[in-house]
Design an enzyme around this catalytic site. Structure first.
Site, PDB file in Angstrom:
ATOM      1  N   GLN A 172       0.815  -1.213   0.000  1.00 26.10           N
ATOM      2  CA  GLN A 172       0.000   0.000   0.000  1.00 26.10           C
ATOM      3  C   GLN A 172       0.846   1.260   0.000  1.00 26.10           C
ATOM      4  OE1 GLN A 172      -3.318  -0.171   2.639  1.00 26.10           O
ATOM      5  NE2 GLN A 172      -3.948   1.941   2.301  1.00 26.10           N
ATOM      6  N   ASP A 173       1.575   1.522   1.082  1.00 24.25           N
ATOM      7  CA  ASP A 173       2.487   2.664   1.107  1.00 24.25           C
ATOM      8  C   ASP A 173       3.679   2.327   1.989  1.00 24.25           C
ATOM      9  OD1 ASP A 173       1.251   2.856   3.593  1.00 24.25           O
ATOM     10  OD2 ASP A 173       1.029   5.030   3.518  1.00 24.25           O
ATOM     11  N   PRO A 174       4.738   3.133   1.962  1.00 22.49           N
ATOM     12  CA  PRO A 174       5.965   2.784   2.694  1.00 22.49           C
ATOM     13  C   PRO A 174       5.759   2.773   4.206  1.00 22.49           C
ATOM     14  CG  PRO A 174       6.389   4.478   1.035  1.00 22.49           C
ATOM     15  CD  PRO A 174       4.901   4.358   1.164  1.00 22.49           C
TER      16      PRO A 174
END
Length: 330
Positions: A172-174
């Site tokens: 999804q995201d870092p």
């Protein structure tokens, strides 16, 4: 942690020895991957350990399949190191000139992706995204509040060339904590505590294919072999998950997924959780393989991620297509 300089992959392997070609062979024998070893180095871990079903060498090169696999792996390790060095140099140069921000178009340096995504950085959304990141980075120039560091924003693409992609794992995201994000979905640098999702991935790997659970979470060995570890959003503000969502990154990474779907065949997509599974609409299921399961997070791993057997299944699909499998052992 030892104070001596860590060895890189190249330190562990001597140049491949030339062998006398066999007159009876006109093609490479089949190979199977098993096991492996770990080493962070500056880019990736050790190459796949290949078990050769026959020792016959290729007529044209005089190299065994094991030597060929090792040489190819080392070639892509070196290429990823060069790409990383270019990005690092551009960030360093910009800072020395008083600039905190390097345009996104200068941080994607892997030529195969530039060819696969022609003109993407010239689109209006990309300009808006670049302007947003510039404001974020300039505002926070006195402290590293945007993750990952600029030179690692496109680490997934700079490490796994377009023509090398054979498996895709979408995140999804870092990670939004200090020192965790390294531009590869689910991966953390060696020395960082394993996040729960990554630990659950390793548990499933152990049960599925017998990999020992590593002490580190650096997945670059997978990336160099052709596993694209792609987050849908490539940057995040410190301690603020999803803070860079809906700023343009999703459009860019959707273009990455679509380019793979349209320009390649036989790629295995591992989609874990609803967020990743929504990306299936971008993938031509008549050309590619899509495996879905619950997300490996601590909240959902017991609801369908454990026992999904995606790692063995991915290798089975690759081998059925005549593509070398992934050595999942770190």
């Amino acid at each position: 942690m030892a104070s001596s300089t860590p060895k890189t992959l190249m330190d562990f392997f001597q140049p491949a020895k030339r062998l006398k070609a066999s007159p009876s062979s006109s093609s490479f024998p089949a190979v199977s991957v098993a096991g492996g070893s770990r080493d962070l180095g500056s880019v990736a871990n050790s190459p796949p350990r290949v078990t050769v079903t026959t020792s016959v060498a290729d007529d044209s090169s005089g190299l065994t399949p094991e030597q060929i696999a090792r040489a190819e792996f080392n070639k892509f390790v070196a290429k990823s190191k060069r790409n990383l060095a270019v990005c690092s140099e551009r960030v360093t140069k910009a800072k020395s000139e008083g600039n905190c921000y390097v345009p996104l178009s200068e941080l994607l340096v892997e030529e195969s992706w530039l060819k696969a995504l022609p003109g993407e950085f010239h689109k209006p959304y990309a300009k808006s995204l670049s302007d947003f990141l510039e404001r974020e980075i300039i505002t926070d120039s006195k402290s590293p509040l945007i993750y990952p560091p600029q030179h690692l924003i496109f680490n997934a693409l700079n490490t796994t060339p377009f023509d090398r992609v054979k498996t895709v794992i979408i995140g999804q995201d870092p990670y939004h904590g200090p020192g965790q994000a390294m531009g590869l979905s689910f991966s953390v640098p060696e020395g960082e505590k394993l996040p729960s999702s990554l630990l659950n991935i390793f548990k499933e790997l152990h049960k599925d294919v017998g990999c020992s659970i590593p002490r580190h979470g650096n997945l670059q060995k997978w990336a160099v072999q052709g596993v694209l570890l792609l987050n849908a959003v490539l940057t995040v503000r410190s301690k603020q998950p999803n803070s860079h969502a809906k700023k343009g990154w999703e459009q860019f990474t959707d273009a990455v997924i679509q380019s793979i779907s349209q320009q390649k065949e036989g790629v295995v997509f591992l989609l874990w959780g609803r967020y990743a599974q929504e990306k299936s609409k971008l993938i031509d299921a008549t050309k590619h393989h899509i495996l879905t399961a619950a997300h490996p997070s601590g909240l959902s791993a017991n609801r369908g991620f454990f026992d999904c057997r995606h790692f063995s299944r991915a290798n089975q699909l690759l081998e059925e297509m005549g593509i070398p499998p992934i050595d999942w052992q770190l």
